[in-house]
Scaffold this active site. Structure first.
Site, short mmCIF file in Angstrom:
data_model
loop_
_atom_site.label_atom_id
_atom_site.label_comp_id
_atom_site.label_asym_id
_atom_site.label_seq_id
_atom_site.Cartn_x
_atom_site.Cartn_y
_atom_site.Cartn_z
N CYS A 113 1.00 -1.15 0.02
CA CYS A 113 0.14 -0.02 -0.06
C CYS A 113 0.82 1.31 0.01
O CYS A 113 1.62 1.53 -0.94
CB CYS A 113 -1.00 -0.09 1.36
N HIS A 213 -3.55 -4.96 0.78
CA HIS A 213 -2.88 -5.49 1.81
C HIS A 213 -2.93 -7.08 1.65
O HIS A 213 -4.05 -7.73 2.54
CB HIS A 213 -3.58 -5.04 3.12
N GLU A 215 -1.48 -8.88 3.82
CA GLU A 215 -1.01 -9.60 5.16
C GLU A 215 -2.57 -9.55 5.79
O GLU A 215 -2.67 -10.31 6.69
CB GLU A 215 -0.20 -8.41 5.78
#
Length: 236
Positions: A113, A213, A215
Site C-alpha cells: 500500500c 494488503h 497480510e
C-alpha cells in the site's frame, strides 16, 4: 535445518495506548508478522529512527515497507491536498533511506500500500492525493478501518502474474494511488477503474509493490510465500 530468513518490516510511529499508558509508540499490525512467519521467515520490526540503516540492511534477507499514513507531497513536488493526511517526516525519511539501500543491495523488497507508493515516489514518480476525485467512486476505501475486496487484473508476463495468475480478488484500503509512474518501474496490475494496483522493478531479483494488503488475507499466502522464498535465497 535451513535457517529462516530475517525479514525487516517498517513500522508506524503513532500515539498509542496500552494499560495505563498513552504515549508515542512504534507499532505494526500483528498480521504482517504472522504473514512473514507463515511463509517461513523471522520478522523484525524496524521503527523510524536516525542512522544505522546500512548496517541493518546488511543483516537482513528481505525488507517489507508496510502500509500506513500518506507520504509528504513535498517528496514529489506537489502542494498538499486538503484530504492528504499530516506528514510523518521521521517515517518518510527512514523508509526512503531503507528503500534506496535495499535497492542498492538488490535485497528482496515488498511494498504494501503506502510501501508501493513510496517505491514510486523514491524513484521519481508522483501520486494522486485523493483517488475518488479521479475515479468518481469510493471503492478503494469504503469505510474507516474496513477493507474492500475487489478484483485486479494482472499482467501475465510479470513476476506478480507468475505468483497470482492473471487476476485476483484482494483487500484494498487506500485513498491515494500512483499518478505518474517512475522511470524503470513497470505497472503490473490494475483495478476496474484502471488505477495501478501493482508495480515491479524488472532488473531487481525481487522488488515488487502492491496497492492492496496481502497480510490481511491469511487464506491467500502466495505473495508472502514468494517474497520469503526470495529472501531465503538471499540468506544462503
Amino acid at each position: 535445518m535451513t535457517a529462516r530468513p530475517l525479514v525487516g518490516i517498517t513500522s508506524y510511529l503513532e500515539e498509542a495506548a496500552w494499560g495505563v499508558w498513552r504515549q508515542p509508540a512504534a507499532l505494526i499490525a500483528q498480521s504482517y508478522l504472522d504473514a512473514v512467519g507463515r511463509a517461513g521467515g523471522t520478522a523484525v520490526v524496524l521503527p523510524p529512527q536516525t542512522g544505522g540503516s546500512g548496517r541493518l540492511l546488511d543483516r537482513l534477507d528481505g525488507l517489507v515497507i508496510a502500509g500506513g499514513s500518506d507520504i509528504d507531497p513535498a517528496r514529489y513536488g506537489a502542494p498538499v491536498h486538503p484530504l492528504t493526511g499530516p506528514p510523518h517526516h521521521a517515517r518518510d525519511a527512514w523508509e526512503f533511506e531503507l528503500l534506496h539501500g535495499a535497492l542498492e543491495r538488490d535485497l528482496p523488497l515488498l511494498g504494501v500500500c503506502r510501501g508501493m507508493q513510496l517505491l514510486n515516489v523514491a524513484l521519481g514518480g508522483d501520486l494522486v492525493q485523493h483517488l475518488p476525485e479521479q475515479t468518481g467512486g469510493e471503492g478503494h476505501q469504503i469505510a474507516p478501518g474496513t477493507y474492500n475486496r475487489q478484483p485486479v487484473m494482472i499482467s501475465p508476463g510479470s513476476r506478480l502474474g507468475g505468483i497470482l495468475g492473471k487476476s485476483a480478488k484482494v483487500p484494498c484500503y487506500h485513498h491515494q494511488a500512483i499518478g505518474r509512474l517512475a522511470e524503470g518501474l513497470r505497472a503490473t496490475a490494475w483495478s476496474a477503474d484502471e488505477s495501478v494496483e501493482a508495480v515491479e522493478l524488472p532488473e531487481q531479483s525481487f522488488a515488487l509493490g502492491v496497492q492492496w494488503h496481502p497480510e490481511a488475507d491469511p487464506t491467500d499466502t502466495r505473495l508472502f510465500d514468494a517474497f520469503v522464498l526470495a529472501a531465503r535465497k538471499e540468506s544462503n
